[in-house]
Scaffold this motif. Structure first.
Motif, PDB file in Angstrom:
ATOM      1  N   VAL A 170      30.414 -24.460 -12.033  1.00 40.71           N
ATOM      2  CA  VAL A 170      30.937 -23.103 -11.843  1.00 40.71           C
ATOM      3  C   VAL A 170      32.461 -23.115 -11.912  1.00 40.71           C
ATOM      4  N   GLU A 171      33.091 -24.117 -11.298  1.00 44.22           N
ATOM      5  CA  GLU A 171      34.551 -24.239 -11.381  1.00 44.22           C
ATOM      6  C   GLU A 171      34.994 -24.432 -12.826  1.00 44.22           C
ATOM      7  N   PHE A 172      34.243 -25.252 -13.593  1.00 43.31           N
ATOM      8  CA  PHE A 172      34.581 -25.455 -15.000  1.00 43.31           C
ATOM      9  C   PHE A 172      34.503 -24.137 -15.764  1.00 43.31           C
ATOM     10  N   ALA A 173      33.523 -23.300 -15.425  1.00 43.91           N
ATOM     11  CA  ALA A 173      33.406 -21.994 -16.073  1.00 43.91           C
ATOM     12  C   ALA A 173      34.634 -21.135 -15.799  1.00 43.91           C
ATOM     13  N   LEU A 207      21.905 -27.274 -13.131  1.00 40.30           N
ATOM     14  CA  LEU A 207      22.159 -26.275 -14.163  1.00 40.30           C
ATOM     15  C   LEU A 207      21.598 -24.918 -13.771  1.00 40.30           C
ATOM     16  N   ARG A 208      20.403 -24.910 -13.228  1.00 35.21           N
ATOM     17  CA  ARG A 208      19.778 -23.640 -12.850  1.00 35.21           C
ATOM     18  C   ARG A 208      20.499 -22.994 -11.672  1.00 35.21           C
ATOM     19  N   VAL A 209      20.952 -23.832 -10.727  1.00 36.58           N
ATOM     20  CA  VAL A 209      21.703 -23.295  -9.587  1.00 36.58           C
ATOM     21  C   VAL A 209      23.055 -22.743 -10.050  1.00 36.58           C
ATOM     22  N   ALA A 210      23.729 -23.484 -10.945  1.00 37.05           N
ATOM     23  CA  ALA A 210      25.015 -23.014 -11.477  1.00 37.05           C
ATOM     24  C   ALA A 210      24.842 -21.699 -12.221  1.00 37.05           C
ATOM     25  N   ALA A 211      23.755 -21.588 -12.991  1.00 33.80           N
ATOM     26  CA  ALA A 211      23.497 -20.343 -13.727  1.00 33.80           C
ATOM     27  C   ALA A 211      23.284 -19.178 -12.774  1.00 33.80           C
ATOM     28  N   GLU A 212      22.517 -19.407 -11.710  1.00 35.15           N
ATOM     29  CA  GLU A 212      22.285 -18.348 -10.726  1.00 35.15           C
ATOM     30  C   GLU A 212      23.593 -17.926 -10.059  1.00 35.15           C
ATOM     31  N   ALA A 213      24.441 -18.924  -9.735  1.00 34.95           N
ATOM     32  CA  ALA A 213      25.723 -18.614  -9.092  1.00 34.95           C
ATOM     33  C   ALA A 213      26.616 -17.793 -10.015  1.00 34.95           C
ATOM     34  N   LEU A 214      26.641 -18.129 -11.293  1.00 38.67           N
ATOM     35  CA  LEU A 214      27.472 -17.390 -12.238  1.00 38.67           C
ATOM     36  C   LEU A 214      26.960 -15.958 -12.439  1.00 38.67           C
ATOM     37  N   ARG A 215      25.649 -15.770 -12.362  1.00 39.45           N
ATOM     38  CA  ARG A 215      25.097 -14.415 -12.484  1.00 39.45           C
ATOM     39  C   ARG A 215      25.462 -13.541 -11.289  1.00 39.45           C
ATOM     40  N   HIS A 224      26.724 -15.662 -20.616  1.00 36.59           N
ATOM     41  CA  HIS A 224      25.679 -15.508 -21.622  1.00 36.59           C
ATOM     42  C   HIS A 224      24.362 -16.141 -21.175  1.00 36.59           C
ATOM     43  N   GLY A 225      24.451 -17.217 -20.384  1.00 35.57           N
ATOM     44  CA  GLY A 225      23.272 -17.974 -19.991  1.00 35.57           C
ATOM     45  C   GLY A 225      23.310 -19.361 -20.571  1.00 35.57           C
ATOM     46  N   ALA A 350      33.665 -17.368  -1.393  1.00 36.46           N
ATOM     47  CA  ALA A 350      32.418 -17.382  -0.627  1.00 36.46           C
ATOM     48  C   ALA A 350      31.287 -17.999  -1.439  1.00 36.46           C
ATOM     49  N   LEU A 351      31.274 -17.705  -2.727  1.00 38.80           N
ATOM     50  CA  LEU A 351      30.242 -18.233  -3.612  1.00 38.80           C
ATOM     51  C   LEU A 351      30.287 -19.751  -3.685  1.00 38.80           C
TER      52      LEU A 351
END
Length: 368
Positions: A170-173, A207-215, A224-225, A350-351
């Motif tokens: 998430v930080e990299f994003a 990966l799935r947790v990071a995707a959920e956090a970004l959403r 994008h996903g 917080a995230l």
């Protein structure tokens, strides 16, 4: 401005702040490639001021040869430089090396960014210890720009972190989005997480947790996903996020495929008179493609997530490639790259809280 100066580590209000601190002795072609690259940078960036670190006996004759570089450079003399094959632990002990003093200049506020074509491992180690990470960033990452069918893509991490957790991704994003804004000039870059498939159930838990956090984050509208390997060159997203192991393999594979394609094209066009005539007909298009894919255009990997701009030029680059690395650094300095990261992190604190562990963020849909 061409003068010898040995600043101390303190910075008063009267002291000059340089745009960049440049390691004059790093890289296979240093110091001439560095100085020649700075001469071109002087034409591209008005008002640029460079603190050039290295052996004055070698640098001064080159600045006389390249007066445009001399007009923007102040020499900080040191006769120590880090060899390309030196281990990072040994490089850390060289406190007067040109690379270390460049890092010191950023850490003290004397310069806003560093550019070096020197030892990659030593540069990452020094950046972590001297420049240090931004508050809220657990690990710096290596980011770079690559060509795609649609334009350019930012990829990270490319080797700084072999293993990552969901927070790192998430930080990299966040950092990749800021990089794409500063260097590619995109107002709202799209972001993809590199995975073995685009379906939501694919990949491991991080990966799935990071995707959920970004959403759930302020970046949700730009996320994008999941993307796959072929999406990198297709330009499906503007930013591709992955761990350092996967990113480095993807980068090296892409470089290898490009070299293979070039070799095969040469073989095809040398096979006979008809092939040679065909080459003459398509030569303008091939020259344009060569220019588009020229690795010198994409020279300048960036260590993102640090308290300053740190750009790594390829060690074997030429003057044009080194200028491209300076271009990247100046784009980041000019467009407030780190300020953009700080702003994003302030809205995501917080995230990314350490108390919110992976179990608490487990995806709602179980792995099939």
């Amino acid at each position: 401005m061409n003068k010898t100066e040995i600043p101390d580590n303190s910075l008063s209000e009267q002291d000059e702040v340089f745009s960049l601190a440049v390691d004059g002795m790093g890289g296979d072609g240093a110091p001439e490639v560095v100085v020649a690259g700075l001469a071109a940078a002087a034409e591209r960036h008005r008002g640029i001021k460079v603190l050039l670190l290295g052996d004055e006996a070698q640098l001064r004759p080159l600045l006389a040869k390249y007066p445009k570089a001399a007009s923007i450079c102040t020499i900080w003399h040191t006769d120590q430089s880090i060899p390309m094959d030196m281990k990072p632990t040994s490089a850390l002990r060289m406190r007067q090396s040109s690379m270390r003093l460049a890092m010191d200049a950023v850490a003290s506020g004397r310069a806003r960014g560093v550019v070096s074509a020197g030892n990659s491992g030593a540069m990452l180690a020094l950046a972590k210890i001297v420049v240090k990470t931004l508050p809220g960033i657990s690990r710096p990452a290596m980011a770079a720009i690559s060509p795609t069918i649609k334009g350019d893509v930012v990829m990270l991490d490319l080797g700084a972190n072999v293993a990552c957790d969901w927070r790192n991704l998430v930080e990299f994003a966040v950092m990749g989005e800021a990089f794409a804004k500063a260097v590619l000039g995109l107002p709202a870059p799209s972001i993809g997480l590199l995975n073995i498939g685009s379906e939501e159930l694919k990949g491991d838990e991080k990966l799935r947790v990071a995707a959920e956090a970004l959403r759930e984050s302020p970046l949700a509208s730009q996320f994008h996903g999941f993307v796959e390997g072929h999406d990198i060159t297709a330009g499906t997203t503007d930013v591709v996020v992955t761990d350092g192991f996967t990113g480095n393999v993807a980068l090296k594979t892409g470089e290898g495929v490009l070299k293979m394609a070039t070799t095969l094209l040469r073989r095809v066009f040398k096979r006979g008179i008809v092939s040679k005539i065909g080459y003459l007909l398509v030569r303008p298009g091939l020259e344009r493609m060569k220019e588009w894919l020229d690795p010198r255009r994409y020279n300048g990997a960036v260590f993102v997530g640090l308290n300053g701009v740190v750009v790594k030029s390829h060690g074997g680059t030429d003057a044009e490639g080194f200028t491209a690395a300076v271009d990247v650094a100046m784009d980041m300095v000019t467009h407030g790259f780190n300020d953009s990261i700080r702003d994003r992190l302030s809205h995501m604190s917080a995230l990314l809280s350490p108390q919110q562990n992976a179990e608490e963020r487990e995806p709602a849909v179980p792995v099939s």
